[in-house]
Scaffold this motif. Structure first.
Motif, PDB file in Angstrom:
ATOM      1  N   GLN A   1       0.828  -1.210   0.000  1.00 11.39           N
ATOM      2  CA  GLN A   1       0.000   0.000   0.000  1.00 11.39           C
ATOM      3  C   GLN A   1       0.863   1.261   0.000  1.00 11.39           C
ATOM      4  O   GLN A   1       0.571   2.221  -0.705  1.00 11.39           O
ATOM      5  CB  GLN A   1      -0.940   0.005   1.214  1.00 11.39           C
ATOM      6  CG  GLN A   1      -2.159  -0.885   1.051  1.00 11.39           C
ATOM      7  CD  GLN A   1      -3.035  -0.458  -0.117  1.00 11.39           C
ATOM      8  OE1 GLN A   1      -3.357  -1.258  -0.993  1.00 11.39           O
ATOM      9  NE2 GLN A   1      -3.402   0.803  -0.166  1.00 11.39           N
TER      10      GLN A   1
ATOM     11  N   CYS B   1       2.372  -4.128  -8.060  1.00  9.91           N
ATOM     12  CA  CYS B   1       1.579  -3.943  -6.838  1.00  9.91           C
ATOM     13  C   CYS B   1       0.149  -4.424  -7.049  1.00  9.91           C
ATOM     14  O   CYS B   1      -0.403  -5.130  -6.192  1.00  9.91           O
ATOM     15  CB  CYS B   1       1.571  -2.472  -6.429  1.00  9.91           C
ATOM     16  SG  CYS B   1       3.175  -1.807  -5.932  1.00  9.91           S
ATOM     17  N   TRP B   2      -0.473  -4.040  -8.170  1.00  7.22           N
ATOM     18  CA  TRP B   2      -1.840  -4.490  -8.441  1.00  7.22           C
ATOM     19  C   TRP B   2      -1.891  -6.011  -8.546  1.00  7.22           C
ATOM     20  O   TRP B   2      -2.854  -6.638  -8.086  1.00  7.22           O
ATOM     21  CB  TRP B   2      -2.359  -3.869  -9.737  1.00  7.22           C
ATOM     22  CG  TRP B   2      -2.470  -2.383  -9.777  1.00  7.22           C
ATOM     23  CD1 TRP B   2      -2.077  -1.568 -10.813  1.00  7.22           C
ATOM     24  CD2 TRP B   2      -3.032  -1.509  -8.786  1.00  7.22           C
ATOM     25  NE1 TRP B   2      -2.337  -0.251 -10.515  1.00  7.22           N
ATOM     26  CE2 TRP B   2      -2.931  -0.193  -9.275  1.00  7.22           C
ATOM     27  CE3 TRP B   2      -3.595  -1.717  -7.532  1.00  7.22           C
ATOM     28  CZ2 TRP B   2      -3.377   0.914  -8.565  1.00  7.22           C
ATOM     29  CZ3 TRP B   2      -4.037  -0.617  -6.810  1.00  7.22           C
ATOM     30  CH2 TRP B   2      -3.934   0.673  -7.322  1.00  7.22           C
TER      31      TRP B   2
ATOM     32  N   GLN C   1      -2.001  -7.593  -5.290  1.00  6.81           N
ATOM     33  CA  GLN C   1      -3.318  -7.440  -4.671  1.00  6.81           C
ATOM     34  C   GLN C   1      -4.422  -8.128  -5.476  1.00  6.81           C
ATOM     35  O   GLN C   1      -5.595  -7.955  -5.175  1.00  6.81           O
ATOM     36  CB  GLN C   1      -3.638  -5.950  -4.503  1.00  6.81           C
ATOM     37  CG  GLN C   1      -2.711  -5.243  -3.522  1.00  6.81           C
ATOM     38  CD  GLN C   1      -3.167  -3.836  -3.214  1.00  6.81           C
ATOM     39  OE1 GLN C   1      -3.822  -3.181  -4.021  1.00  6.81           O
ATOM     40  NE2 GLN C   1      -2.821  -3.359  -2.034  1.00  6.81           N
TER      41      GLN C   1
ATOM     42  N   SER D   1      -0.530 -11.436   1.121  1.00 10.17           N
ATOM     43  CA  SER D   1      -1.203 -11.835  -0.115  1.00 10.17           C
ATOM     44  C   SER D   1      -2.213 -12.934   0.178  1.00 10.17           C
ATOM     45  O   SER D   1      -1.850 -14.030   0.621  1.00 10.17           O
ATOM     46  CB  SER D   1      -0.176 -12.330  -1.137  1.00 10.17           C
ATOM     47  OG  SER D   1      -0.808 -12.977  -2.221  1.00 10.17           O
TER      48      SER D   1
END
Length: 448
Positions: A187, A221-222, A225, A408
């Protein structure tokens, strides 16, 4: 691989340079000149007094004129650093950056141990930021992430208060974002990369390569996630920017990440195409580290496409490249991939042996917790297939703990499914059902 002690930047390590006005006064007094004599017919005594008291900042032309009157280098009068000294430091920084580019990270790290305090001693923020960012990147490549973070935060403090361009600020925020991602602070990484992209876009300066790299890392990063649509959108933009910039290394990086996104979405043929394009770019650049990493990925993709023999050949090739380049972590990834193939093809003894080999290679590499957890999971499944249930349970517990550090859900779900299979093997259907349900809920985007 040996990891050097992180470089520390301390403002107390070197004397702070004098202000321009103080230098001007000291040089004038040393030359036995009054303010009127220094001003001559060009300036007034009052104007020289204002410069010395820091009330006004002279133009470059005025600095050059005053320096000539005083018989000193204009760069020394302006910044306390002579032109020759600055040139030597810039040359040393360029050599260290070239070492990093060539993969000579440990040599570069030793250079930066000297360059960081030397740059600080000049009192020139632009040189200090360059040294701090270069040192931070080098430490990241060597796995010393906490030391890298300290260096990069020092650089951030300078660019946020100094007269830097938005592109220069974007470069620092981008590098900090990469470091935060590698520390599993996803984040925070996204926030830093967002800021970097905003700065680069509003600057109006050419920054296609930088923006491509920012988007590539934000795509990671995406992907972490599990927002694959956002990951795909970012990497498509990154690839276009890289091609517009005509920067082969940036193009190779974008193709590499595009391959990983396509792999996660199950588009294995497209993923293989992107990986082959990326490997071709890195072969042209003679970048064997990335060639080896892509060869490993191509091995995995060929296995998924049913080409087991080709996959094994590619993974063994990747292992050899990793050994040649001294990349223990890459060697571990190749061995771990081979272990997975052997597990899926029923060669559980070989799967166990290679999973243990991968874990030995990864020992101490805490910044590669994803790879450690994956190897622990393969080891546990190999042990489960041999009915060594207690050993399998220990391996699965280790994998779950490793994946827990990643934050994760998909990784932890894989560990819960494995534990569910173990519970089912023991006849504990209630526990197995609970673990399967927990895994399924973790993988849902919306829970009821």
């Amino acid at each position: 691989m040996t990891r050097p002690t992180a470089i520390h930047s301390s403002p107390a390590a070197a004397p702070t340079g004098l202000r321009l006005g103080d230098r001007l006064r000291q040089l004038r007094v040393g030359a036995a000149l009054t303010q009127s004599e220094l001003a001559g017919e060009r300036f007034s005594k009052e104007y020289v007094s204002q410069i010395e008291r820091g009330k006004t900042r002279p133009t470059r032309e005025t600095i050059e004129w005053l320096a000539a009157r005083l018989g000193v280098d204009a760069g020394f009068l302006a910044n306390g650093v002579g032109t020759d000294e600055r040139g030597r430091l810039e040359g040393a920084l360029a050599r260290a950056e070239a070492m990093v580019e060539a993969g000579n990270d440990e040599v570069a790290a030793a250079e930066y141990e000297v360059l960081v305090p030397s740059a600080h001693a000049t009192g020139l923020p632009e040189l200090e930021v360059r040294a701090l960012v270069g040192a931070g990147r080098t430490q990241m490549r060597l796995g010393a992430l906490r030391g890298a973070l300290e260096l990069l935060n020092s650089a951030r403090g300078l660019v946020e208060t100094g007269t830097f361009s938005d592109v220069e600020r974007a470069e620092v925020f981008y590098t900090l974002g990469v470091c935060r991602y590698q520390l599993n602070s996803v984040q925070t990484a996204i926030a830093l990369l967002n800021e970097a992209l905003s700065l680069a876009e509003r600057s109006g300066l050419p920054s296609d390569s930088l923006r491509s790299n920012i988007l590539s890392w934000r795509s990671r990063c995406w992907r972490r996630q599990r927002d694959y649509q956002a990951a795909r959108e970012d990497i498509e933009r990154a690839l276009q920017l890289a091609q517009d910039a005509d920067d082969p290394r940036t193009v190779g990086s974008a193709y590499f990440q595009a391959s990983l996104v396509a792999d996660r979405e199950g588009h294995w043929v497209l993923a293989r195409t992107y990986a082959e394009k990326a490997r071709a770019v890195y072969e042209d650049l003679n970048d064997q580290v990335h060639v080896g990493q892509l060869t490993n990925n191509l091995g995995g993709l060929n296995f998924l496409l049913g080409k087991t023999d080709e996959a094994i050949v590619l993974l063994k090739e990747a292992f050899g490249i990793a050994l040649d380049t001294g990349r223990d972590v890459d060697a571990a990834q190749a061995v771990s991939s081979l272990a997975q193939i052997h597990l899926r093809t029923g060669n559980v003894d070989q799967a166990e042996e290679q999973a243990r080999h991968a874990l030995r290679l990864l020992d101490g590499s805490e910044d590669y917790i994803d790879e450690i957890g994956s190897a622990q999971l393969v080891l546990g499944r190999a042990l489960l297939e041999q009915d060594r249930l207690d050993e399998a349970e220990a391996a699965f517990a280790s994998a779950e703990a490793s994946f827990g550090q990643l934050g994760s859900a998909s990784h932890r779900a894989a560990a819960w499914v494995a534990r569910g299979d173990l519970a089912a093997r023991r006849g504990d259907d209630r526990l197995a059902a609970h673990l399967y349900r927990t895994a399924a809920e973790a993988l849902q985007d919306v829970r009821f």
